[in-house]
Design a protein around this motif. Sequence first.
Motif, mmCIF file in Angstrom:
data_model
loop_
_atom_site.group_PDB
_atom_site.id
_atom_site.type_symbol
_atom_site.label_atom_id
_atom_site.label_comp_id
_atom_site.label_asym_id
_atom_site.label_seq_id
_atom_site.Cartn_x
_atom_site.Cartn_y
_atom_site.Cartn_z
ATOM 1 N N ASN A 43 0.847 -1.200 0.000
ATOM 2 C CA ASN A 43 0.000 0.000 0.000
ATOM 3 C C ASN A 43 0.878 1.245 0.000
ATOM 4 O OD1 ASN A 43 -2.616 -1.068 0.026
ATOM 5 N ND2 ASN A 43 -2.557 -1.366 2.242
ATOM 6 N N TRP A 44 0.396 2.281 -0.670
ATOM 7 C CA TRP A 44 1.090 3.567 -0.670
ATOM 8 C C TRP A 44 0.641 4.370 0.531
ATOM 9 C CZ3 TRP A 44 5.029 4.909 -3.822
ATOM 10 C CH2 TRP A 44 5.232 4.127 -4.959
ATOM 11 N N TYR A 89 -1.906 7.256 6.503
ATOM 12 C CA TYR A 89 -2.553 6.448 5.476
ATOM 13 C C TYR A 89 -3.986 6.841 5.312
ATOM 14 C CZ TYR A 89 -2.822 4.023 9.946
ATOM 15 O OH TYR A 89 -2.939 3.741 11.262
#
Length: 89
Positions: A43-44, A89
């Motif tokens: 995930n970025w 995030y």
Amino acid sequence: MKYELSSKNLLIASPDNTPATKDKELIPLSSILYPSYSIDSNNWVKLVELPSLYSCDEALLLCQISEDEWSAWIPDHGEAVLNSKQFCY
């Protein structure tokens, strides 16, 4: 949907065209104010602080090293170990 707050910290959701006592859904207010997120690899994430002046402001999480540390790849910088406080995030 129509939303109203109950006296027991529950958000009451009901369709617009229904009587007040029918088809209501109770949602704990804490789950709205403090949603739970799970961090997964691949995930970025957005970096809070850049590791260098020319690096990207995002990182790709590669794998979790410990409870608070992740191996990550940062474009224009390379691989780095990030503490969970260093990204959002």
